[in-house]
Design a protein around this motif. Structure first.
Motif, PDB file in Angstrom:
ATOM      1  N   PHE A 157      72.134  -0.575  36.727  1.00 51.80           N
ATOM      2  CA  PHE A 157      70.579  -0.568  36.876  1.00 51.80           C
ATOM      3  C   PHE A 157      70.174  -0.051  38.432  1.00 51.80           C
ATOM      4  CE2 PHE A 157      66.804  -3.470  37.558  1.00 51.80           C
ATOM      5  CZ  PHE A 157      65.902  -2.827  36.699  1.00 51.80           C
ATOM      6  N   ASN A 158      68.940   0.610  38.428  1.00 51.81           N
ATOM      7  CA  ASN A 158      68.567   0.827  39.529  1.00 51.81           C
ATOM      8  C   ASN A 158      69.434   1.877  40.521  1.00 51.81           C
ATOM      9  OD1 ASN A 158      65.837  -0.064  39.715  1.00 51.81           O
ATOM     10  ND2 ASN A 158      66.445  -2.051  40.628  1.00 51.81           N
ATOM     11  N   HIS A 159      70.261   2.055  39.957  1.00 54.18           N
ATOM     12  CA  HIS A 159      71.320   3.371  40.635  1.00 54.18           C
ATOM     13  C   HIS A 159      71.129   4.724  39.715  1.00 54.18           C
ATOM     14  CE1 HIS A 159      74.495   1.033  43.123  1.00 54.18           C
ATOM     15  NE2 HIS A 159      73.438   0.308  42.580  1.00 54.18           N
ATOM     16  N   HIS A 160      70.433   5.502  40.562  1.00 54.50           N
ATOM     17  CA  HIS A 160      70.055   6.857  39.875  1.00 54.50           C
ATOM     18  C   HIS A 160      70.678   8.116  40.658  1.00 54.50           C
ATOM     19  CE1 HIS A 160      66.979   5.009  37.022  1.00 54.50           C
ATOM     20  NE2 HIS A 160      66.818   4.201  38.175  1.00 54.50           N
ATOM     21  N   GLU A 161      71.464   8.914  40.120  1.00 55.84           N
ATOM     22  CA  GLU A 161      72.123   9.950  40.645  1.00 55.84           C
ATOM     23  C   GLU A 161      72.110  11.434  40.124  1.00 55.84           C
ATOM     24  OE1 GLU A 161      75.386   6.566  41.836  1.00 55.84           O
ATOM     25  OE2 GLU A 161      76.130   8.203  40.755  1.00 55.84           O
ATOM     26  N   GLN A 162      72.310  12.154  40.590  1.00 56.34           N
ATOM     27  CA  GLN A 162      72.145  13.558  40.271  1.00 56.34           C
ATOM     28  C   GLN A 162      73.366  14.513  40.782  1.00 56.34           C
ATOM     29  OE1 GLN A 162      68.181  14.722  40.698  1.00 56.34           O
ATOM     30  NE2 GLN A 162      67.798  14.666  38.506  1.00 56.34           N
ATOM     31  N   SER A 163      73.474  15.823  40.610  1.00 54.99           N
ATOM     32  CA  SER A 163      74.476  16.804  41.144  1.00 54.99           C
ATOM     33  C   SER A 163      73.635  17.848  41.866  1.00 54.99           C
ATOM     34  CB  SER A 163      75.400  17.024  40.195  1.00 54.99           C
ATOM     35  OG  SER A 163      76.097  18.392  40.499  1.00 54.99           O
ATOM     36  N   SER A 164      74.315  17.952  43.224  1.00 58.99           N
ATOM     37  CA  SER A 164      73.297  19.278  44.004  1.00 58.99           C
ATOM     38  C   SER A 164      73.877  20.543  43.147  1.00 58.99           C
ATOM     39  CB  SER A 164      73.891  19.214  45.345  1.00 58.99           C
ATOM     40  OG  SER A 164      75.271  19.255  45.605  1.00 58.99           O
ATOM     41  N   GLU A 165      75.262  20.516  42.652  1.00 64.78           N
ATOM     42  CA  GLU A 165      75.650  21.778  42.320  1.00 64.78           C
ATOM     43  C   GLU A 165      75.044  22.222  41.006  1.00 64.78           C
ATOM     44  OE1 GLU A 165      80.019  21.426  41.986  1.00 64.78           O
ATOM     45  OE2 GLU A 165      80.083  21.917  44.027  1.00 64.78           O
ATOM     46  N   ASP A 166      74.937  21.222  39.872  1.00 63.94           N
ATOM     47  CA  ASP A 166      73.879  21.167  38.892  1.00 63.94           C
ATOM     48  C   ASP A 166      72.606  21.708  39.141  1.00 63.94           C
ATOM     49  OD1 ASP A 166      73.469  20.849  36.007  1.00 63.94           O
ATOM     50  OD2 ASP A 166      72.253  18.970  36.607  1.00 63.94           O
ATOM     51  N   ILE A 167      72.006  21.093  40.169  1.00 63.29           N
ATOM     52  CA  ILE A 167      70.468  21.448  40.442  1.00 63.29           C
ATOM     53  C   ILE A 167      70.548  23.087  40.952  1.00 63.29           C
ATOM     54  CG2 ILE A 167      68.699  20.905  42.140  1.00 63.29           C
ATOM     55  CD1 ILE A 167      69.505  18.092  42.152  1.00 63.29           C
ATOM     56  N   TRP A 168      71.560  23.323  41.657  1.00 60.45           N
ATOM     57  CA  TRP A 168      71.429  24.759  42.240  1.00 60.45           C
ATOM     58  C   TRP A 168      71.683  25.802  41.234  1.00 60.45           C
ATOM     59  CZ3 TRP A 168      69.562  27.528  45.928  1.00 60.45           C
ATOM     60  CH2 TRP A 168      69.966  28.801  45.904  1.00 60.45           C
ATOM     61  N   ALA A 169      72.435  25.395  40.053  1.00 62.21           N
ATOM     62  CA  ALA A 169      72.842  26.214  39.064  1.00 62.21           C
ATOM     63  C   ALA A 169      71.533  26.593  38.347  1.00 62.21           C
ATOM     64  CB  ALA A 169      73.989  25.569  38.355  1.00 62.21           C
ATOM     65  N   ALA A 170      70.881  25.385  38.029  1.00 58.40           N
ATOM     66  CA  ALA A 170      69.342  25.337  37.446  1.00 58.40           C
ATOM     67  C   ALA A 170      68.264  26.442  38.062  1.00 58.40           C
ATOM     68  CB  ALA A 170      69.008  23.986  37.040  1.00 58.40           C
ATOM     69  N   CYS A 171      68.427  26.023  39.445  1.00 55.00           N
ATOM     70  CA  CYS A 171      67.620  27.028  40.260  1.00 55.00           C
ATOM     71  C   CYS A 171      68.001  28.468  40.128  1.00 55.00           C
ATOM     72  CB  CYS A 171      67.899  26.659  41.834  1.00 55.00           C
ATOM     73  SG  CYS A 171      67.185  25.208  42.401  1.00 55.00           S
ATOM     74  N   CYS A 172      69.100  29.031  39.673  1.00 55.47           N
ATOM     75  CA  CYS A 172      69.626  30.157  39.614  1.00 55.47           C
ATOM     76  C   CYS A 172      69.289  30.806  38.256  1.00 55.47           C
ATOM     77  CB  CYS A 172      71.118  30.203  39.743  1.00 55.47           C
ATOM     78  SG  CYS A 172      71.587  29.949  41.601  1.00 55.47           S
ATOM     79  N   VAL A 173      69.407  29.794  37.216  1.00 54.03           N
ATOM     80  CA  VAL A 173      69.008  30.130  35.761  1.00 54.03           C
ATOM     81  C   VAL A 173      67.379  30.378  35.849  1.00 54.03           C
ATOM     82  CG1 VAL A 173      68.788  29.293  33.434  1.00 54.03           C
ATOM     83  CG2 VAL A 173      70.623  28.856  34.769  1.00 54.03           C
ATOM     84  N   VAL A 174      66.578  29.764  36.351  1.00 55.70           N
ATOM     85  CA  VAL A 174      65.037  29.897  36.059  1.00 55.70           C
ATOM     86  C   VAL A 174      64.746  30.862  37.019  1.00 55.70           C
ATOM     87  CG1 VAL A 174      64.513  27.451  35.398  1.00 55.70           C
ATOM     88  CG2 VAL A 174      64.662  28.088  37.700  1.00 55.70           C
ATOM     89  N   THR A 175      65.343  31.137  38.245  1.00 54.56           N
ATOM     90  CA  THR A 175      64.802  32.429  39.061  1.00 54.56           C
ATOM     91  C   THR A 175      65.279  33.599  38.318  1.00 54.56           C
ATOM     92  OG1 THR A 175      65.210  30.879  41.089  1.00 54.56           O
ATOM     93  CG2 THR A 175      64.972  33.091  41.390  1.00 54.56           C
TER      94      THR A 175
END
Length: 519
Positions: A48-66
């Motif tokens: 609870f109240n710990h929220h995390e993401q992955s910078s590698e996953d975020i960058w990969a998504a940036c590449c897909v949409v661009t």
């Protein structure tokens, strides 16, 4: 050039990293959005109240949409790239590899999200210092800012994270580093979330007082000692590796970034409203409040001189519009609260089935259902006996109290679709009343606000917009371009390209209002 020849078109790419997805747009010189793509990103909530993401996953998504938005375009005509993102905290080691921000030791999860509230003890101790930098965050630092999260990492993950860390990035700055290899930070991120001063730089005494003297010792190398204004061109532009990842050409100008809400504010606050009879037409831009409403809501007001508003972040100099001071009010959860209330109701499965049968979103269905049951009275009166206090994730502004909880009063034994629709309406009204509460605090401190400019996902909901007009008593302007945050990111790329002399010149070339609603 002969009279018959036309100048080749110039395009800019804006990339926006939100809470649950990455979006990209191709925008022309007039600020018209020509192509759009989005892609989901992963989120973890290990406790609870710990929220995390992955910078590698975020960058990969940036590449897909661009890659999607530039399909079929002559890449030589793409002049600039701009990023905005949530103000989440990215942790990398000295070789720029991800480090775990969790007890499980999962280094893939190396991002503490903006809405993470794990650092309650740390922020309480920071606020007890009463240090002078706190006057620039409304007098009380939020648990959502970076200093308490950094202190939490030092105290809880010393061996697995803190001692190995080489770089702590705000997510927008991580993206511009990934694109260019330049570790310079944006003034926007550092001023708004890290206590940096545009005029004085870092305050050594603050970091020493709160137990983070490590940063002072290495001249702030890990959190940024080169700071650039949003829209400034970074290094030599896009690196060959990043260009391959994104489907663009190396050397394209890449801009110093913005936080997502600030990109939205930039995208709407300069709208040309002439000819609509609005009171703000004859007033300075400081009479406008940009409300960027999605998972959370941010209320961005600017002023020529610094205005200190208790419980409202800022004043931040040049953090959004160069040369102006910014105050930023906010509600930690708005879209997320509406989802929570609607999806948790016993009638939600029935609502889903009926909305699907009509090929509508659940919110479009609820809006039409409210029209059906309101009879002759205005829809707002359906909630005369039902009231919501919306601070289910604490109050960001203007009470600045993370311990506050949400409340619903006036409940009955009813669990039908009418009951769900009225609870949904009461929640939307509560959020709009929260906006009014923030405006009242800003005006009491010296702001003079006459008009709201809305953008973000919730601005596409007519009920949400109308309740804001009704409850604040102010006209609401919606941009003709609904993806104002993406246009704001693209403006940064246009500025970095050198095609426009400044962010203000960029703004003057675009932003026409679409819909105007009055109370």
């Amino acid at each position: 050039m002969s009279g018959g020849e036309q100048k080749p078109k110039r395009y800019y790419v804006g990339v926006d990293v939100g809470t649950g997805s990455v979006r990209a747009a191709l925008v022309d010189q007039s600020g018209v959005l020509l192509a759009f793509a989005d892609h989901p990103i992963e989120k973890w909530e290990p406790q609870f109240n710990h929220h995390e993401q992955s910078s590698e996953d975020i960058w990969a998504a940036c590449c897909v949409v661009t890659k999607k938005v530039v399909q079929g375009i002559d890449l030589n005509q793409i002049r600039g790239l701009g990023f905005d993102a949530t103000c989440s905290l990215v942790v990398l080691d000295k070789q720029f590899h991800p480090l775990p921000v969790n007890h499980e030791g999962d280094s893939r999860r190396n991002v503490i999200m903006w809405l993470d509230h794990r650092a309650v003890s740390q922020v309480n101790r920071i606020n007890e210092t009463k240090h002078s930098v706190l006057q620039y965050v409304g007098g009380v630092m939020s648990v959502e800012m970076q200093a308490p999260k950094l202190l939490w990492l030092k105290e809880n993950l010393r061996e697995t994270c803190w001692d190995k860390a080489g770089h702590f990035f705000d997510l927008p700055d991580f993206l511009s580093w990934k694109a260019t290899g330049v570790t310079a930070r944006s003034l926007c991120s550092l001023v708004c979330k890290w206590t940096y001063s545009a005029e004085k730089g870092w305050d050594d005494s603050f970091w020493k007082m709160v137990g983070l003297e490590d940063f002072v010792a290495d001249n702030y190398n890990k959190i940024g000692n080169q700071v650039l204004p949003p829209g400034a061109s970074l290094g030599n532009g896009l690196t060959p590796e990043a260009a391959r990842d994104l489907g663009l050409l190396p050397g394209i100008a890449v801009a110093a970034s913005l936080i997502d809400a600030h990109a939205g504010g930039l995208g709407v606050i300069g709208a040309d409203v002439r000819g609509h009879g609005l009171v703000c037409e004859g007033q300075p831009v400081t009479s406008r409040l940009a409300v960027i409403c999605g998972t959370s809501s941010c209320h961005m007001g600017i002023s020529k001189d610094p205005i200190f508003v208790p419980g409202v972040w800022g004043p931040y100099f040049s953090a959004m519009v160069p040369g102006f001071w910014l105050n930023e009010g906010g509600q930690s959860i708005t879209g997320k609260l509406i989802d929570h209330m609607v999806q948790g109701h016993a009638a939600f499965p029935e609502l889903q089935a009926k909305a699907t049968a009509r090929c509508q979103s659940v919110y479009a269905y609820l809006n039409s259902h409210l029209d059906l049951i309101k009879k002759a009275q205005p829809v707002g009166f359906l909630t005369v006996d039902l009231h919501v206090w919306p601070d289910f994730h604490g109050n960001r502004s203007p009470l600045a109290d993370l311990t506050l909880k949400g409340m619903v009063t006036g409940l009955t034994l009813s669990q039908d679709l009418d009951d769900l629709a009225i609870l949904y309406l009461a929640t939307v009204q509560a959020i709009a009343l929260g906006t009014r509460f923030i405006i009242e605090a800003m005006e009491a401190a010296g702001h003079s606000i006459s008009t709201l400019f809305l953008c973000g996902g919730l601005s596409k909901n007519p009920l949400f917009v109308q309740m804001h007009a009704d409850i604040t008593g102010m006209p609401v302007v919606l941009s003709q371009e609904v993806e104002s945050v993406l246009v704001g990111a693209a403006i940064l790329g246009a500025c970095a390209s050198g095609d426009f002399a400044s962010v203000q010149v960029c703004l003057s070339h675009r932003a026409r209002p679409g819909t105007i609603l009055c109370a």
